[in-house]
Design a protein around this motif. Sequence first.
Motif, PDB file in Angstrom:
ATOM      1  N   TRP A 171      -5.601   1.772   8.125  1.00 51.07           N
ATOM      2  CA  TRP A 171      -4.926   1.274   7.140  1.00 51.07           C
ATOM      3  C   TRP A 171      -3.765   0.299   7.487  1.00 51.07           C
ATOM      4  O   TRP A 171      -3.250   0.640   8.491  1.00 51.07           O
ATOM      5  CB  TRP A 171      -4.186   2.172   5.950  1.00 51.07           C
ATOM      6  N   GLY A 172      -3.838  -0.958   6.880  1.00 50.32           N
ATOM      7  CA  GLY A 172      -2.653  -1.750   7.195  1.00 50.32           C
ATOM      8  C   GLY A 172      -1.340  -1.218   6.729  1.00 50.32           C
ATOM      9  O   GLY A 172      -1.377  -0.171   6.154  1.00 50.32           O
ATOM     10  N   PRO A 173      -0.377  -1.602   6.903  1.00 51.14           N
ATOM     11  CA  PRO A 173       1.121  -1.288   6.692  1.00 51.14           C
ATOM     12  C   PRO A 173       1.271  -1.199   4.911  1.00 51.14           C
ATOM     13  O   PRO A 173       1.015  -1.909   4.146  1.00 51.14           O
ATOM     14  CB  PRO A 173       1.965  -2.383   7.078  1.00 51.14           C
ATOM     15  N   GLY A 174       1.569  -0.012   4.604  1.00 51.58           N
ATOM     16  CA  GLY A 174       1.760   0.323   3.471  1.00 51.58           C
ATOM     17  C   GLY A 174       0.525   0.453   2.341  1.00 51.58           C
ATOM     18  O   GLY A 174       0.549   0.816   1.237  1.00 51.58           O
ATOM     19  N   GLU A 175      -0.769   0.537   3.228  1.00 53.41           N
ATOM     20  CA  GLU A 175      -1.844   0.846   2.350  1.00 53.41           C
ATOM     21  C   GLU A 175      -2.364   2.328   2.575  1.00 53.41           C
ATOM     22  O   GLU A 175      -1.932   2.889   3.559  1.00 53.41           O
ATOM     23  CB  GLU A 175      -2.700  -0.258   3.132  1.00 53.41           C
ATOM     24  N   PRO A 176      -3.199   2.869   1.586  1.00 53.55           N
ATOM     25  CA  PRO A 176      -3.514   2.161   0.315  1.00 53.55           C
ATOM     26  C   PRO A 176      -2.412   2.541  -0.547  1.00 53.55           C
ATOM     27  O   PRO A 176      -1.496   3.257  -0.814  1.00 53.55           O
ATOM     28  CB  PRO A 176      -4.905   2.952  -0.198  1.00 53.55           C
ATOM     29  N   ASN A 177      -2.297   1.465  -1.554  1.00 51.63           N
ATOM     30  CA  ASN A 177      -1.341   1.186  -2.495  1.00 51.63           C
ATOM     31  C   ASN A 177      -1.589   1.004  -3.901  1.00 51.63           C
ATOM     32  O   ASN A 177      -0.474   1.050  -4.768  1.00 51.63           O
ATOM     33  CB  ASN A 177      -0.183   0.431  -1.997  1.00 51.63           C
TER      34      ASN A 177
END
Length: 217
Positions: A171-177
């Motif tokens: 996951w990328g930073p702050g994902e999943p959101n």
Amino acid sequence: MARFIHKEQSEITMDYVNLPEARSDSQQDGGGTSAVSGRKLYKLVAVSFGLLCILQAALNISLRLALVTEARCTNLTDGLERELIHFDRYFQEGWFYLRPSFYYISSSKKSWQESRDDCLQRGADLVVINSKEEQDFTRQFHKLTWIGLLEGETNVTWKWVDGTPLTKSYWGPGEPNDFEGKIEECVEIKFHEMENTWNDASCGDQNFWICEKMIAL
């Protein structure tokens, strides 16, 4: 003179009388020798027959092994030839190979479900990422692409299209959101230089996609 003749005749008579006896002894000796020779010949024939049987059995085993080996080699050669034909066809259709799978990168954009339908029609499915090597491979195409990951029914778990649960994620930073309150149940890969590039997105968004087809060798 008459006596001499008589004596000679007597000797001749005696010799004549003794002659059958001599022949009888000779015949007896010859019969014994023949019997011994016959037994030796019988033993020789029996031993020879036994050796022939052993030789025939060994020959049969050798022939059977040769046939089995030939059949296996033929099957292996045929299987390898079929796989090479498949490989050539995939390459001609624009697939990429990373052992043990082929990957197809779309040239158009579709929703997540339409993208998966296209993969299924190709005898594949949306890509399932099982390793860092595969993650690095799928993000090198510099496209925003769908992968085969979607949110589970509980909205807190994620699963792959092959039914396996998510264990290793990127996951990328702050994902999943669920950005800005939108329902984002499908996953796309961004083409950032960073390793972790997954982003949850609305399944109706239009993206490129990556199909994966595993090849068993």
